[in-house]
Design a protein around this motif. Structure first.
Motif, PDB file in Angstrom:
ATOM      1  N   ARG A 172     -13.936 -23.777 -58.825  1.00  0.00           N
ATOM      2  CA  ARG A 172     -14.227 -23.838 -57.383  1.00  0.00           C
ATOM      3  C   ARG A 172     -15.511 -23.076 -57.071  1.00  0.00           C
ATOM      4  NH1 ARG A 172      -8.677 -23.142 -55.807  1.00  0.00           N
ATOM      5  NH2 ARG A 172      -9.035 -20.916 -55.638  1.00  0.00           N
TER       6      ARG A 172
ATOM      7  N   LEU B 183     -18.065 -31.376 -52.349  1.00  0.00           N
ATOM      8  CA  LEU B 183     -18.737 -31.861 -53.554  1.00  0.00           C
ATOM      9  C   LEU B 183     -17.997 -33.051 -54.148  1.00  0.00           C
ATOM     10  CD1 LEU B 183     -21.133 -31.191 -55.431  1.00  0.00           C
ATOM     11  CD2 LEU B 183     -19.556 -29.920 -56.846  1.00  0.00           C
TER      12      LEU B 183
ATOM     13  N   GLY C  31     -16.072 -26.125 -49.839  1.00  0.00           N
ATOM     14  CA  GLY C  31     -17.281 -26.477 -50.566  1.00  0.00           C
ATOM     15  C   GLY C  31     -16.990 -27.402 -51.742  1.00  0.00           C
ATOM     16  N   SER C  32     -15.936 -27.090 -52.518  1.00  0.00           N
ATOM     17  CA  SER C  32     -15.620 -27.941 -53.671  1.00  0.00           C
ATOM     18  C   SER C  32     -15.089 -29.294 -53.208  1.00  0.00           C
ATOM     19  CB  SER C  32     -14.639 -27.251 -54.611  1.00  0.00           C
ATOM     20  OG  SER C  32     -13.509 -26.844 -53.923  1.00  0.00           O
TER      21      SER C  32
ATOM     22  N   MET D 101     -24.146 -16.888 -50.053  1.00  0.00           N
ATOM     23  CA  MET D 101     -22.868 -17.235 -49.427  1.00  0.00           C
ATOM     24  C   MET D 101     -21.863 -17.677 -50.489  1.00  0.00           C
ATOM     25  SD  MET D 101     -24.299 -19.302 -46.142  1.00  0.00           S
ATOM     26  CE  MET D 101     -22.779 -19.837 -45.438  1.00  0.00           C
TER      27      MET D 101
ATOM     28  N   LYS E 150     -23.517 -25.170 -51.884  1.00  0.00           N
ATOM     29  CA  LYS E 150     -24.264 -24.316 -50.951  1.00  0.00           C
ATOM     30  C   LYS E 150     -25.740 -24.244 -51.302  1.00  0.00           C
ATOM     31  CE  LYS E 150     -20.709 -21.797 -48.725  1.00  0.00           C
ATOM     32  NZ  LYS E 150     -19.627 -22.711 -49.067  1.00  0.00           N
TER      33      LYS E 150
ATOM     34  N   LEU F 238     -19.656 -27.671 -45.421  1.00  0.00           N
ATOM     35  CA  LEU F 238     -20.580 -27.297 -46.507  1.00  0.00           C
ATOM     36  C   LEU F 238     -20.845 -25.801 -46.521  1.00  0.00           C
ATOM     37  CD1 LEU F 238     -23.165 -30.191 -46.182  1.00  0.00           C
ATOM     38  CD2 LEU F 238     -21.583 -29.847 -48.053  1.00  0.00           C
ATOM     39  N   LEU F 239     -20.695 -25.157 -45.354  1.00  0.00           N
ATOM     40  CA  LEU F 239     -20.969 -23.719 -45.285  1.00  0.00           C
ATOM     41  C   LEU F 239     -19.686 -22.919 -45.085  1.00  0.00           C
ATOM     42  CD1 LEU F 239     -24.167 -23.826 -43.031  1.00  0.00           C
ATOM     43  CD2 LEU F 239     -24.059 -23.510 -45.482  1.00  0.00           C
ATOM     44  N   GLY F 240     -18.558 -23.508 -45.473  1.00  0.00           N
ATOM     45  CA  GLY F 240     -17.279 -22.821 -45.292  1.00  0.00           C
ATOM     46  C   GLY F 240     -16.890 -22.050 -46.541  1.00  0.00           C
ATOM     47  N   ASN F 241     -15.575 -21.960 -46.807  1.00  0.00           N
ATOM     48  CA  ASN F 241     -15.124 -21.195 -47.971  1.00  0.00           C
ATOM     49  C   ASN F 241     -15.174 -22.054 -49.247  1.00  0.00           C
ATOM     50  OD1 ASN F 241     -12.884 -22.852 -47.838  1.00  0.00           O
ATOM     51  ND2 ASN F 241     -11.626 -21.334 -46.783  1.00  0.00           N
ATOM     52  N   SER F 242     -14.743 -21.472 -50.375  1.00  0.00           N
ATOM     53  CA  SER F 242     -14.877 -22.137 -51.685  1.00  0.00           C
ATOM     54  C   SER F 242     -14.175 -23.486 -51.717  1.00  0.00           C
ATOM     55  CB  SER F 242     -14.269 -21.275 -52.783  1.00  0.00           C
ATOM     56  OG  SER F 242     -14.871 -20.050 -52.836  1.00  0.00           O
ATOM     57  N   GLU F 243     -12.971 -23.532 -51.130  1.00  0.00           N
ATOM     58  CA  GLU F 243     -12.193 -24.781 -51.202  1.00  0.00           C
ATOM     59  C   GLU F 243     -12.900 -25.899 -50.453  1.00  0.00           C
ATOM     60  OE1 GLU F 243      -7.992 -22.435 -51.535  1.00  0.00           O
ATOM     61  OE2 GLU F 243      -8.533 -23.447 -49.664  1.00  0.00           O
TER      62      GLU F 243
ATOM     63  N   ASN G  17     -18.294 -15.909 -51.347  1.00  0.00           N
ATOM     64  CA  ASN G  17     -17.039 -16.659 -51.353  1.00  0.00           C
ATOM     65  C   ASN G  17     -16.312 -16.493 -52.673  1.00  0.00           C
ATOM     66  OD1 ASN G  17     -17.237 -17.657 -48.812  1.00  0.00           O
ATOM     67  ND2 ASN G  17     -17.935 -19.690 -49.405  1.00  0.00           N
ATOM     68  N   CYS G  18     -17.089 -16.572 -53.750  1.00  0.00           N
ATOM     69  CA  CYS G  18     -16.520 -16.451 -55.093  1.00  0.00           C
ATOM     70  C   CYS G  18     -15.886 -15.071 -55.276  1.00  0.00           C
ATOM     71  CB  CYS G  18     -17.636 -16.662 -56.114  1.00  0.00           C
ATOM     72  SG  CYS G  18     -17.067 -16.954 -57.753  1.00  0.00           S
TER      73      CYS G  18
ATOM     74  N   VAL H 195     -22.967 -24.950 -56.227  1.00  0.00           N
ATOM     75  CA  VAL H 195     -23.836 -26.138 -56.223  1.00  0.00           C
ATOM     76  C   VAL H 195     -23.962 -26.696 -54.812  1.00  0.00           C
ATOM     77  CG1 VAL H 195     -23.952 -28.532 -56.985  1.00  0.00           C
ATOM     78  CG2 VAL H 195     -23.392 -26.758 -58.617  1.00  0.00           C
TER      79      VAL H 195
ATOM     80  N   ALA I 219     -18.517 -25.207 -58.153  1.00  0.00           N
ATOM     81  CA  ALA I 219     -18.700 -26.342 -57.248  1.00  0.00           C
ATOM     82  C   ALA I 219     -19.255 -25.862 -55.909  1.00  0.00           C
ATOM     83  CB  ALA I 219     -17.377 -27.073 -57.042  1.00  0.00           C
ATOM     84  N   ASP I 220     -18.695 -24.753 -55.422  1.00  0.00           N
ATOM     85  CA  ASP I 220     -19.158 -24.201 -54.153  1.00  0.00           C
ATOM     86  C   ASP I 220     -20.608 -23.748 -54.256  1.00  0.00           C
ATOM     87  OD1 ASP I 220     -18.492 -21.370 -52.098  1.00  0.00           O
ATOM     88  OD2 ASP I 220     -18.633 -23.465 -51.492  1.00  0.00           O
TER      89      ASP I 220
ATOM     90  N   ASP J 135     -12.683 -14.919 -53.329  1.00  0.00           N
ATOM     91  CA  ASP J 135     -11.671 -15.762 -53.970  1.00  0.00           C
ATOM     92  C   ASP J 135     -11.059 -15.060 -55.185  1.00  0.00           C
ATOM     93  OD1 ASP J 135     -11.704 -19.262 -55.072  1.00  0.00           O
ATOM     94  OD2 ASP J 135     -10.138 -18.002 -54.209  1.00  0.00           O
TER      95      ASP J 135
END
Lengths: 76, 113
Positions: free
Chosen positions: A12, B41, B37-38, A53, A20, B30-35, A57-58, A18, A15-16, A61
């Motif tokens: 995650r 994608l 964002g993935s 960002m 952002k 796109l500018l939110g949290n990890s979930e 987030n990472c 890439v 992916a996040d 998480d």
């Protein structure tokens, strides 16, 4: 945290990152073309902000597993 | 009059475009949290082949599209296999070195004889 869960979190994160980075790059290009006479620095700034960002987030998480959440505390 | 308004109109258009781009980026997660964002994608990856096909049809390049070869390569498995090979070689190294040394010494003794 199990290894499977950790692997999913890392997936995650990547992916996040890439997403952002791409978003920052896109917005940087838009702002650079519209307001800053096609200079490079807005693109770099926005891409860097996107990466930052994603890093934040990472970090949240990966740390969230070890935090004691308020709901559980109230139940106790 | 028009000369005074035109720069304002230009600025307003630019601000609208930039604001719209930022709004779309925020709204689509796109500018939110990890979930989020993935997820975004994954949606983008799923949307690319049909969009590409449509564009190819539009430009009449259908027949020319080369089929993407399926590459069955996993970097994770290759890395893990490499690590296992390295560690097993390192663990076997002392035994092998002593074997080769004794064989070499035996060969030299035979030569000297």
């Amino acid at each position: 945290m199990s290894e499977k869960e950790l692997g999913k979190k890392w997936d995650r994160c990547l992916a996040d990152g890439v997403t952002k980075l791409g978003t920052g790059l896109g917005l940087g290009i838009v702002f650079s073309v519209l307001f800053f006479k096609r200079r490079t620095w807005p693109i770099t700034l926005f891409s860097g902000a996107g990466l930052g960002m994603a890093y934040s987030n990472c970090q949240n998480d990966l740390r969230s597993h070890y935090l004691l959440h308020r709901r559980k505390k109230q139940e106790q | 009059m028009a000369a005074r308004i035109w720069p304002l109109v230009k600025l307003a258009t630019k601000v609208t475009i930039a604001g719209g781009a930022v709004y779309v980026a925020c709204d689509s997660g796109l500018l939110g949290n990890s979930e989020q964002g993935s997820e975004a994608l994954e949606k983008a990856k799923a949307a690319v082949p049909p969009a590409l096909e449509e564009w190819m049809k539009y430009f009449g390049l259908e027949a020319q599209r080369p089929t993407m070869p399926r590459i069955e390569f996993s970097p994770v498995n290759s890395w893990n296999a490499g690590v296992r090979w390295t560690i097993s070689s390192l663990s076997d190294a002392p035994t092998r070195v002593s074997e080769y040394t004794s064989q070499g010494l035996q060969y030299i003794k035979d030569l000297v004889k």
